[in-house]
Scaffold this motif. Structure first.
Motif: not given
Lengths: 319, 362
Positions: A89, A92, A255, A259-260, A263, A275, B183-184, B223-224, B352-353, B356-357, B360
């Motif tokens: 991850h 990436r 950010r 749109g999330g 990364f 978080t 993601a929270d 997602w955000q 949360v990980d 995200k992985r 999302i």
């Protein structure tokens, strides 16, 4: 900040070594060297307090062990580095950070170069005003400008509404909430920096040389390719460095408009720290970002030297 | 006026000395705490969330308390989130920068463990007896102050038929029109709610809930959402989303009903902010007096009616109209999905990980 102790120790150590001149005020004689050292002192102290000490603290945090629930075990381990570097991850994330930086740098340079070239060469009395206009976007915070781009690129945005009303598309194009949106917005946001750096880096550009080339039979394209481009290359490289580095550490635009889905290291560091409360991983990622910066600087210095030697020949010959 | 080198050097030295001094002073500031000033008033520093929360809490809880206790002054230090509280308290363990701090119940157990918070004295906080079950957190430590819950939000101008169930998120009507900021804590709460619907114990296995969310992923627009999920629903950038109920209700009022939060018929998961006594606080007695007031029936009703939080005090009765819009409503009361936050704290990051992985990032 439970790791403050090692930070402060290092801080005071460095503090006593940076300013030997001021520590021992010699009786009577003030040498220029001592004056210079004393004058450097406030700046050095400020840098030490605001830059070096926090950095040492972050570096120290990278060697602690994260426990579930946001707790941290004070220790000296490479475990967190190992965990991060063996986790696909994060690779990436690093790859996407570099990819975004490269895309943004290429587009910014392509779009800024003609503008900078025009501004550097023009002899109009409006030149000052035009340069000011090119730089005015910097007066607006990048947060506001990113929101502006969201209003333009979003599903309800100007672009999609126009294309839909004209009948070119039925469903909105996905221009925001993904990498595309981040690249578009970042490119515009970094353009003023690139233009400024290029203009000031175009010092070698001389209309006489272009005229000389033309008089020797070079067409306009040949002049651009063989005279203007090589002479402006150092400025372009510096602008590229600046944009790439800004983009690597950019947080706001990925950010807000990503749109999330986008990364990058900066957003990942924030997420880990805020978080997930995983401060050691956030610290390791910060260190990796620093390493990345170091690599970029090395590449830049090499490229710059290559351009100076191979393309421009000796400095004297070029100017 | 040209300065001589020596004078210049001396002033440079003085300047750097001043810089060092100010930086040291910066880290040594402590709350007014025990040191009562000349007027005999004691200051209690309260770290709470910024924005509308601060406005409402000041008006409905702090001001009435100060009126009743003229010898105590509550100083409100606004903070962004629980991580900031944790960072500030860790940095000031010996001489803490606050006497009371709010913290999300998913983070508070860590702070309790690290000795950042102190246990309450039941004799000074008698209202602990009146707490509802959900607000009874880690034994002895700070109780819940606010009960919020995860809601489905929709834009009533664009959605004709209101969503009523968590399953409606998968409705093809909303494909490409969804904002899912998960993601929270919102995602963690959603995993628990979905596990409940799927008939799986979330303490045993969250794979089915993750799998279900993966099915939703292609239809998610963002997602955000920026600047936040409530504004995105209001502007019509998305039609449906998940968000916190109290804030959603606030937006329903301020948007004249464009944003509508729905508490799903299957029940939902509560988000709890705990109110905590900071360890080593020099004003511990006054601070506990305030904590006692904040969880009293009177304060809980006043704050709940204003900010749409379900009360933590079993004797507080919200206005019926407000209650209908919180988990205190009759329809919702028995449907809350219980969460053991102390247990969840240790899984939070891993969950949360995974979101995200696997949801999302894929």
């Amino acid at each position: 900040m439970s790791a403050a102790a090692p930070g402060t120790e290092t801080g005071s150590d460095t503090g006593s070594t940076t300013a030997p001149g001021a520590e021992r005020p010699a009786p009577g004689r003030w040498t220029p060297g001592r004056t210079a050292a004393a004058l450097l002192l406030p700046g050095l102290v400020a840098l030490l307090l605001t830059y070096a000490m926090p950095l040492v603290w972050v570096a120290r945090m990278a060697f602690n062990e994260p426990l579930p629930g946001g707790a941290i075990r004070q220790t000296l381990t490479l475990g967190t580095f190992a965990d991060v570097l063996t986790d696909g991850h994060y690779w990436r994330v690093i790859w996407q950070t570099v990819e975004l930086g490269a895309l943004v740098t290429v587009f910014t340079l392509l779009l800024s170069y003609p503008l900078a070239l025009f501004l550097a060469r023009t002899t109009t009395r409006w030149r000052g005003l035009l340069i000011a206009l090119a730089v005015t976007p910097l007066l607006i915070s990048s947060v506001a400008r990113t929101f502006g781009w969201m209003a333009i690129l979003g599903n309800q945005g100007v672009v999609n509404k126009t294309l839909q009303s004209v009948g070119i598309i039925d469903t909105p194009l996905q221009l925001a909430n993904n990498l595309t949106g981040v690249v578009i917005a970042s490119t515009e946001i970094y353009m003023p920096f690139a233009i400024l750096v290029m203009i000031s880096g175009f010092g070698r550009l001389d209309p006489e040389l272009e005229r000389a080339a033309a008089s020797l039979g070079a067409g306009r394209l040949a002049v651009l390719r063989r005279v203007v481009l090589p002479l402006t290359l150092p400025g372009v490289l510096t602008a590229g460095l600046l944009v790439f580095v800004l983009s690597l550490s950019g947080y706001v635009t990925p950010r807000l408009i990503g749109g999330g889905r986008v990364f990058v290291l900066a957003t990942e560091i924030y997420d880990e720290a805020i978080t997930a409360l995983n401060w050691p991983v956030a610290a390791v990622l910060s260190m990796l970002l620093l390493v990345l910066f170091g690599l970029v600087i090395v590449v830049y210095t090499r490229l710059q030297r290559f351009v100076e030697r191979r393309i421009l020949g000796e400095r004297g010959a070029a100017s | 006026m040209p300065l001589r080198p020596r004078a210049l050097a001396v002033s440079a030295g003085l300047l750097s000395g001043a810089l060092l001094l100010t930086s040291c002073a910066g880290s040594a500031t402590a709350p007014g705490g025990g040191a009562a000033d000349g007027s005999g008033r004691q200051t209690v520093t309260f770290m709470g969330f910024f924005g509308t929360f601060q406005d409402s809490f000041t008006k409905t809880v702090i001001e009435p308390f100060e009126d009743a206790n003229p010898d105590i002054e509550i100083e409100y230090v606004p903070i962004q989130n629980s991580a900031e509280v944790l960072a500030k308290l860790r940095a000031s363990k010996e001489r803490p920068v606050a006497d009371i701090a709010l913290m999300d119940s998913s983070v508070a157990p860590t702070a309790n463990e690290e000795g950042l918070f102190a246990e309450l004295d039941p004799a000074l906080v008698p209202n602990l007896e009146e707490l509802v079950d959900a607000a009874r957190l880690q034994d002895g430590y700070g109780p819940g102050l606010t009960l919020d819950s995860l809601s489905i939000l929709y834009n009533s101008d664009r959605v004709a038929e209101a969503p009523t169930s968590w399953d409606d998120l998968w409705d093809e009507r909303f494909e490409g029109r969804l904002a899912m900021p998960i993601a929270d804590t919102r995602g963690v709460a959603l995993l628990i709610a979905l596990s409940d619907i799927l008939g799986v114990d979330h303490q045993e296995d969250i794979d089915p809930a993750i799998e279900r969310l993966r099915e939703l992923a292609p239809g998610v627009q963002t997602w955000q959402p920026s600047p936040d999920v409530y504004t995105s629903v209001q502007s019509g950038e998305v039609d449906v989303a998940v968000g916190w109920n109290a804030r959603g209700q606030f937006y329903q009022d301020s948007s004249d009903g464009t944003v509508v939060p729905v508490l799903p018929e299957e029940g939902t998961v509560q988000q709890i902010n705990s109110i905590n006594l900071v360890n080593n606080s020099p004003a511990a007695d006054a601070a506990q007096k305030f904590i006692d007031y904040a969880i009293s029936a009177e304060a809980q009703k006043a704050f709940g009616d204003d900010a749409y939080y379900a009360p933590v005090n079993e004797n507080a009765e919200l206005d019926p109209e407000v209650a209908e819009r919180t988990t205190a409503s009759e329809a919702q009361q028995d449907k809350q999905i219980a969460v053991d936050w102390s247990w969840l704290t240790t899984r939070y990051t891993a969950w949360v990980d995974r979101i995200k992985r696997e949801v999302i990032g894929d």
